[in-house]
Design a protein around this motif. Structure first.
Motif, PDB file in Angstrom:
ATOM      1  N   HIS A 111     -10.506   4.847   4.103  1.00 53.71           N
ATOM      2  CA  HIS A 111     -11.354   4.877   2.902  1.00 53.71           C
ATOM      3  C   HIS A 111     -10.441   4.697   1.691  1.00 53.71           C
ATOM      4  N   LEU A 112      -9.763   3.575   1.662  1.00 53.16           N
ATOM      5  CA  LEU A 112      -8.779   3.318   0.609  1.00 53.16           C
ATOM      6  C   LEU A 112      -9.393   3.081  -0.758  1.00 53.16           C
ATOM      7  N   ASP A 113     -10.721   2.957  -0.810  1.00 51.70           N
ATOM      8  CA  ASP A 113     -11.406   2.889  -2.105  1.00 51.70           C
ATOM      9  C   ASP A 113     -11.598   4.269  -2.713  1.00 51.70           C
ATOM     10  N   ASP A 114     -11.317   5.320  -1.956  1.00 55.18           N
ATOM     11  CA  ASP A 114     -11.553   6.691  -2.404  1.00 55.18           C
ATOM     12  C   ASP A 114     -10.758   6.998  -3.674  1.00 55.18           C
ATOM     13  N   ALA A 115     -11.335   7.836  -4.531  1.00 53.48           N
ATOM     14  CA  ALA A 115     -10.675   8.197  -5.785  1.00 53.48           C
ATOM     15  C   ALA A 115      -9.341   8.901  -5.553  1.00 53.48           C
ATOM     16  N   ALA A 116      -9.127   9.454  -4.365  1.00 48.72           N
ATOM     17  CA  ALA A 116      -7.856  10.107  -4.060  1.00 48.72           C
ATOM     18  C   ALA A 116      -6.681   9.154  -4.166  1.00 48.72           C
ATOM     19  N   PHE A 117      -6.950   7.837  -4.118  1.00 49.69           N
ATOM     20  CA  PHE A 117      -5.890   6.842  -4.193  1.00 49.69           C
ATOM     21  C   PHE A 117      -5.814   6.150  -5.552  1.00 49.69           C
ATOM     22  N   ASP A 118      -6.653   6.527  -6.485  1.00 50.07           N
ATOM     23  CA  ASP A 118      -6.709   5.791  -7.749  1.00 50.07           C
ATOM     24  C   ASP A 118      -5.383   5.816  -8.510  1.00 50.07           C
ATOM     25  N   ALA A 119      -4.652   6.921  -8.415  1.00 49.72           N
ATOM     26  CA  ALA A 119      -3.430   7.051  -9.211  1.00 49.72           C
ATOM     27  C   ALA A 119      -2.257   6.278  -8.634  1.00 49.72           C
ATOM     28  N   ASP A 120      -2.270   6.014  -7.318  1.00 50.44           N
ATOM     29  CA  ASP A 120      -1.076   5.410  -6.706  1.00 50.44           C
ATOM     30  C   ASP A 120      -1.413   4.475  -5.548  1.00 50.44           C
ATOM     31  N   ARG A 121      -2.558   3.798  -5.615  1.00 45.97           N
ATOM     32  CA  ARG A 121      -3.000   2.952  -4.503  1.00 45.97           C
ATOM     33  C   ARG A 121      -1.960   1.880  -4.172  1.00 45.97           C
ATOM     34  N   ASP A 122      -1.362   1.259  -5.175  1.00 46.20           N
ATOM     35  CA  ASP A 122      -0.368   0.220  -4.909  1.00 46.20           C
ATOM     36  C   ASP A 122       0.813   0.780  -4.119  1.00 46.20           C
ATOM     37  N   ALA A 123       1.265   1.968  -4.477  1.00 44.34           N
ATOM     38  CA  ALA A 123       2.391   2.580  -3.761  1.00 44.34           C
ATOM     39  C   ALA A 123       1.996   2.928  -2.327  1.00 44.34           C
ATOM     40  N   VAL A 124       0.772   3.390  -2.151  1.00 41.71           N
ATOM     41  CA  VAL A 124       0.277   3.702  -0.800  1.00 41.71           C
ATOM     42  C   VAL A 124       0.296   2.452   0.068  1.00 41.71           C
ATOM     43  N   LEU A 125      -0.172   1.338  -0.489  1.00 41.38           N
ATOM     44  CA  LEU A 125      -0.204   0.096   0.282  1.00 41.38           C
ATOM     45  C   LEU A 125       1.204  -0.425   0.566  1.00 41.38           C
ATOM     46  N   ARG A 126       2.132  -0.247  -0.377  1.00 39.86           N
ATOM     47  CA  ARG A 126       3.515  -0.659  -0.130  1.00 39.86           C
ATOM     48  C   ARG A 126       4.137   0.162   0.998  1.00 39.86           C
ATOM     49  N   ARG A 127       3.872   1.469   0.998  1.00 37.20           N
ATOM     50  CA  ARG A 127       4.402   2.311   2.075  1.00 37.20           C
ATOM     51  C   ARG A 127       3.806   1.901   3.421  1.00 37.20           C
ATOM     52  N   ALA A 128       2.537   1.529   3.416  1.00 36.68           N
ATOM     53  CA  ALA A 128       1.908   1.061   4.650  1.00 36.68           C
ATOM     54  C   ALA A 128       2.615  -0.189   5.158  1.00 36.68           C
ATOM     55  N   ALA A 129       2.849  -1.129   4.265  1.00 35.45           N
ATOM     56  CA  ALA A 129       3.517  -2.371   4.657  1.00 35.45           C
ATOM     57  C   ALA A 129       4.914  -2.096   5.198  1.00 35.45           C
ATOM     58  N   GLU A 130       5.631  -1.197   4.564  1.00 34.59           N
ATOM     59  CA  GLU A 130       6.985  -0.853   5.021  1.00 34.59           C
ATOM     60  C   GLU A 130       6.966  -0.222   6.406  1.00 34.59           C
ATOM     61  N   ALA A 131       5.863   0.460   6.746  1.00 34.56           N
ATOM     62  CA  ALA A 131       5.736   1.106   8.054  1.00 34.56           C
ATOM     63  C   ALA A 131       5.276   0.136   9.142  1.00 34.56           C
ATOM     64  N   GLY A 132       4.926  -1.085   8.767  1.00 34.63           N
ATOM     65  CA  GLY A 132       4.483  -2.059   9.746  1.00 34.63           C
ATOM     66  C   GLY A 132       2.991  -2.287   9.784  1.00 34.63           C
ATOM     67  N   VAL A 133       2.249  -1.597   8.913  1.00 33.55           N
ATOM     68  CA  VAL A 133       0.806  -1.815   8.828  1.00 33.55           C
ATOM     69  C   VAL A 133       0.577  -3.078   8.007  1.00 33.55           C
ATOM     70  N   THR A 134      -0.070  -4.054   8.605  1.00 37.34           N
ATOM     71  CA  THR A 134      -0.312  -5.320   7.901  1.00 37.34           C
ATOM     72  C   THR A 134      -1.751  -5.480   7.452  1.00 37.34           C
ATOM     73  N   GLU A 135      -2.672  -4.738   8.092  1.00 37.00           N
ATOM     74  CA  GLU A 135      -4.093  -4.869   7.779  1.00 37.00           C
ATOM     75  C   GLU A 135      -4.769  -3.513   7.940  1.00 37.00           C
ATOM     76  N   ALA A 136      -5.880  -3.353   7.226  1.00 37.18           N
ATOM     77  CA  ALA A 136      -6.668  -2.131   7.352  1.00 37.18           C
ATOM     78  C   ALA A 136      -8.129  -2.433   7.066  1.00 37.18           C
ATOM     79  N   LEU A 137      -8.999  -1.736   7.748  1.00 29.87           N
ATOM     80  CA  LEU A 137     -10.423  -1.797   7.453  1.00 29.87           C
ATOM     81  C   LEU A 137     -10.772  -0.665   6.491  1.00 29.87           C
ATOM     82  N   VAL A 138     -11.588  -0.985   5.492  1.00 25.92           N
ATOM     83  CA  VAL A 138     -12.033   0.007   4.510  1.00 25.92           C
ATOM     84  C   VAL A 138     -13.533   0.179   4.682  1.00 25.92           C
ATOM     85  N   ALA A 139     -13.945   1.366   5.116  1.00 23.76           N
ATOM     86  CA  ALA A 139     -15.339   1.629   5.464  1.00 23.76           C
ATOM     87  C   ALA A 139     -16.062   2.308   4.309  1.00 23.76           C
TER      88      ALA A 139
END
Length: 265
Positions: free
Chosen positions: A14-42
């Motif tokens: 649920h990456l649209d959640d307000a919990a990510f509003d302050a640092d969503r870009d950083a969250v996605l960068r950390r995901a990419a660094e961990a090997g996550v290339t795609e995600a579904l947002v429900a």
């Protein structure tokens, strides 16, 4: 961990959640660094569909985000009956980007409007079938009824995310074309039922997820969950199956792309 590059698909967030509003870009960068290339947002409510769509479509995202639009059973007090027509109109008129319908399903742990939940669920099954989209299924304390409903309303394909049922119920779901999503709960030491499930279901049925920002794993209790932590789910599943983590990562990535109708990479 072993030097082999992995590619992961987080099949439920649920990456649209307000919990990510302050640092969503950083969250996605950390995901990419961990090997996550795609995600579904429900999606969970109609009011969030435009925000979810904008989050997924943002050009600067470090990983590719795929939207699913639906009406979650835990938020019945936020849904109007008119939202069912709105969902159909959204999917037909503005939902070309939708890879699935959901999050939808049944939640009998919350004591709210069970009959209305059932009606909303059946409607969304019908939409998924008509539009040839998979379902993102929520089935808390309701796996058996979800199975019976899918048998009656199907045929459809999809995934029960954060699965909590039995191995036998998982087999019945696979017979119906439904995948199983496992996330943070499987990393907990005492999750013996989930451990048996993770070790025994067909690899072709398995998807990995975080449900971020919810359901963090054992290493992140009481913290906000995020897609970068999917590697911890991967490690536990690989250990339980006595299979190389790269093999699990590749298989679950392929499973997700196939389920969501995405082209081979």
């Amino acid at each position: 961990m072993n030097g082999i590059a992995i590619t992961l698909f987080d099949s439920h967030t649920h990456l649209d959640d307000a919990a990510f509003d302050a640092d969503r870009d950083a969250v996605l960068r950390r995901a990419a660094e961990a090997g996550v290339t795609e995600a579904l947002v429900a999606a969970v409510t109609a009011g969030r569909w435009p925000t979810l769509q904008a989050v997924c479509a943002r050009p600067g995202n470090a990983i590719r985000l795929h939207p699913a639009y639906g009406l979650h059973p835990m938020f019945m007090d936020a849904h109007d009956d008119a939202d069912l027509d709105a969902l159909e109109n959204w999917l037909r008129d503005r939902g070309d980007d939708a890879v699935a319908v959901g999050e939808c399903g049944l939640d009998f742990q919350v004591g709210i409007e069970h009959e209305r939940q059932r009606r909303f669920f059946r409607h969304q099954i019908g939409l998924a079938r008509e539009l040839d989209r998979p379902l993102i299924l929520h089935a808390r304390k309701a796996v058996e009824e979800v199975i019976l409903t899918l048998r009656h309303e199907g045929p459809v394909r999809g995934v029960v995310h954060s699965y909590g049922g039995s191995v036998e119920q998982a087999r019945q779901l696979w017979d119906l074309g439904i995948h199983i999503g496992l996330g943070g709960p499987v990393t907990h030491e005492r999750a013996h039922k989930l451990h048996r499930l993770a070790a025994s279901i067909p690899l072709e049925q398995l998807l990995l997820e975080t449900d971020a920002p919810d359901q963090p794993g054992a290493a992140h209790r009481h913290e906000r969950n995020e897609p970068a932590y999917l590697t911890e789910v991967l490690d536990v599943v690989a250990r339980l199956r006595d299979t190389a983590r790269a093999t699990i990562a590749a298989a679950t990535h392929t499973n997700a792309r196939r389920l969501f109708g995405l082209p081979r990479t």
